[in-house]
Scaffold this active site. Structure first.
Site, PDB file in Angstrom:
ATOM      1  N   ASP A  52      41.245 -72.359  69.276  1.00  0.00           N
ATOM      2  CA  ASP A  52      41.630 -71.640  68.057  1.00  0.00           C
ATOM      3  C   ASP A  52      41.116 -72.388  66.837  1.00  0.00           C
ATOM      4  O   ASP A  52      41.375 -73.579  66.666  1.00  0.00           O
ATOM      5  CB  ASP A  52      43.158 -71.518  67.980  1.00  0.00           C
ATOM      6  CG  ASP A  52      43.607 -70.819  66.702  1.00  0.00           C
ATOM      7  OD1 ASP A  52      43.578 -69.577  66.689  1.00  0.00           O
ATOM      8  OD2 ASP A  52      43.961 -71.508  65.739  1.00  0.00           O
ATOM      9  N   TYR A  57      39.428 -74.064  57.919  1.00  0.00           N
ATOM     10  CA  TYR A  57      39.587 -75.424  58.425  1.00  0.00           C
ATOM     11  C   TYR A  57      38.334 -76.243  58.129  1.00  0.00           C
ATOM     12  O   TYR A  57      37.380 -76.261  58.898  1.00  0.00           O
ATOM     13  CB  TYR A  57      39.874 -75.413  59.923  1.00  0.00           C
ATOM     14  CG  TYR A  57      41.126 -74.678  60.335  1.00  0.00           C
ATOM     15  CD1 TYR A  57      42.137 -74.399  59.423  1.00  0.00           C
ATOM     16  CD2 TYR A  57      41.304 -74.263  61.648  1.00  0.00           C
ATOM     17  CE1 TYR A  57      43.289 -73.734  59.804  1.00  0.00           C
ATOM     18  CE2 TYR A  57      42.453 -73.594  62.039  1.00  0.00           C
ATOM     19  CZ  TYR A  57      43.439 -73.329  61.117  1.00  0.00           C
ATOM     20  OH  TYR A  57      44.582 -72.660  61.502  1.00  0.00           O
ATOM     21  N   TYR A 218      51.933 -72.065  66.932  1.00  0.00           N
ATOM     22  CA  TYR A 218      51.187 -73.207  66.409  1.00  0.00           C
ATOM     23  C   TYR A 218      52.137 -74.289  65.908  1.00  0.00           C
ATOM     24  O   TYR A 218      53.304 -74.036  65.629  1.00  0.00           O
ATOM     25  CB  TYR A 218      50.165 -72.795  65.358  1.00  0.00           C
ATOM     26  CG  TYR A 218      50.638 -72.343  63.994  1.00  0.00           C
ATOM     27  CD1 TYR A 218      51.018 -73.254  63.011  1.00  0.00           C
ATOM     28  CD2 TYR A 218      50.624 -70.994  63.648  1.00  0.00           C
ATOM     29  CE1 TYR A 218      51.387 -72.837  61.738  1.00  0.00           C
ATOM     30  CE2 TYR A 218      51.001 -70.562  62.376  1.00  0.00           C
ATOM     31  CZ  TYR A 218      51.380 -71.495  61.427  1.00  0.00           C
ATOM     32  OH  TYR A 218      51.756 -71.085  60.168  1.00  0.00           O
ATOM     33  N   LYS A 229      56.067 -90.919  67.657  1.00  0.00           N
ATOM     34  CA  LYS A 229      55.172 -92.009  67.257  1.00  0.00           C
ATOM     35  C   LYS A 229      55.094 -92.203  65.742  1.00  0.00           C
ATOM     36  O   LYS A 229      54.379 -93.076  65.263  1.00  0.00           O
ATOM     37  CB  LYS A 229      53.769 -91.743  67.814  1.00  0.00           C
ATOM     38  CG  LYS A 229      53.730 -91.721  69.339  1.00  0.00           C
ATOM     39  CD  LYS A 229      52.339 -91.396  69.858  1.00  0.00           C
ATOM     40  CE  LYS A 229      52.333 -91.362  71.390  1.00  0.00           C
ATOM     41  NZ  LYS A 229      50.989 -91.002  71.925  1.00  0.00           N
ATOM     42  N   GLY A 294      46.744 -79.356  68.857  1.00  0.00           N
ATOM     43  CA  GLY A 294      45.627 -80.097  68.306  1.00  0.00           C
ATOM     44  C   GLY A 294      45.478 -81.444  68.992  1.00  0.00           C
ATOM     45  O   GLY A 294      46.415 -81.966  69.601  1.00  0.00           O
TER      46      GLY A 294
END
Length: 333
Positions: A52, A57, A218, A229, A294
């Site tokens: 995607d 972007y 998403y 983290k 991602g």
């Protein structure tokens, strides 16, 4: 990997789909093109066949990188998802927000999905992606300045021309989806959804289940905060949009970490990472068909893909949900 059908169509996507926003660098503090390409190819090698992306972007950078990454892959084994209607090169439509491009220049983002705009965008995307068709073409954000009918009729024309295979939307509510579906065979809605952002469960999820529309979720890791983290005091790279977001405030990072610590024993027992447990729980929720994940490098991409190998019982899903319900984070407060 699992490959669910999208809506009532013959389109099948990998349940873990590669989300290529960060690959474009924009709003993520830059990127390393080589790492992004390796991540996409590593994901593919582990069953992630769907990618995607969007013109916005990196103002074309992400689509160009995706095109490079898939150049040597069999096109009929890869599903390309891209978008239209979020523009930085026009003042038409509705102003969305101010930003900076990857070179640090000021840009203004507009939501615009008029007919001539879509026709321009699809040709640009096909060129950058190095393909002659797009598997799933999605409006990026609702454009209140353009009738939904005009937008969807234009995409219908692109489907008849063979440039687009299937039509989806992003960030539409149930009412907007219902209107769009009058003009096109709408197969999906791409919306934000994560353990700590579950607002769609009230209206959108029931609508999509009833009308057999798929939900592509998403930010299922809520931009990385659910990985465990990112801790209080974390310093983000210049240009990283996460620095000012609600979930990344120190007090909320502390509360989220407390929740993650409570479910860590389940991950340890399963022999998986916390991120993989989070992804698998999210995919187990009603109405959720695909997760867009991602990855900055091959290691992250492989970890995301392997989340699908984890099996959770109903009681384990319920146990995680009980811990989650005690968190009570309200981003609107």
């Amino acid at each position: 990997m699992e490959y669910p059908s999208i809506g009532t169509s013959d389109l099948k996507l990998s349940a873990i789909t590669f989300g290529a926003w960060a690959a474009g660098g924009w709003m993520w503090g830059g990127n390393e093109e080589k790492d992004a390409i390796q991540a996409i190819r590593a994901a593919y090698d582990h069953g992630v066949t769907s990618i995607d992306t969007a013109p916005a972007y990196g103002q074309g950078a992400s689509e160009r990188i995706v095109g490079k990454a898939i150049r040597e892959l069999p096109r009929d084994k890869v599903q390309i998802l891209t978008k239209y209607g979020l523009r930085w090169d026009t003042t038409k439509g509705v102003f969305h927000f101010k930003s900076k491009d990857n070179q640090g220049q000021d840009i203004n983002m507009h939501k615009y999905a008029g007919r001539e705009g879509i026709i321009k965008e699809v040709e640009d995307s096909l060129r950058l992606l190095g393909t002659d068709y797009i598997d799933l073409y999605q409006i990026h954000w609702p454009d209140t300045s353009t009738p939904i009918a005009e937008t969807m009729d234009t995409v219908s024309d692109l489907i008849r021309q063979g440039k687009v295979r299937h039509a989806g939307v992003c960030n539409y509510d149930a009412t907007q989806m219902e209107e769009a579906a009058k003009h096109i065979n709408l197969v999906s809605d791409q919306v934000p959804y994560s353990m700590i952002k579950r607002g769609i469960e009230k209206e959108l999820v029931p609508y999509c289940i009833e009308n057999r529309k798929s939900i592509l979720a998403y930010s299922p890791m809520e931009r990385g905060v659910l990985s465990g983290k990112i801790h209080p005091g974390h310093v983000f790279a210049a240009g990283d949009h996460r620095a000012g977001l609600f979930y990344f405030k120190d007090e909320n990072l502390t509360r989220i970490q407390r929740f993650l610590d409570s479910i860590q024993p389940i991950a340890d027992e399963k022999g998986v990472s916390l991120s993989q447990l989070v992804l698998r729980w999210t995919l187990a929720q009603p109405g959720i068909t695909v997760l867009l994940c991602g990855a900055r490098n091959a290691t992250q991409a492989i970890s995301n893909a392997k989340a699908i190998e984890l099996s959770l019982s109903e009681s384990e899903v319920s146990s995680i949900t009980e811990h989650l319900n005690e968190l009570r984070l309200n981003p609107d407060a």
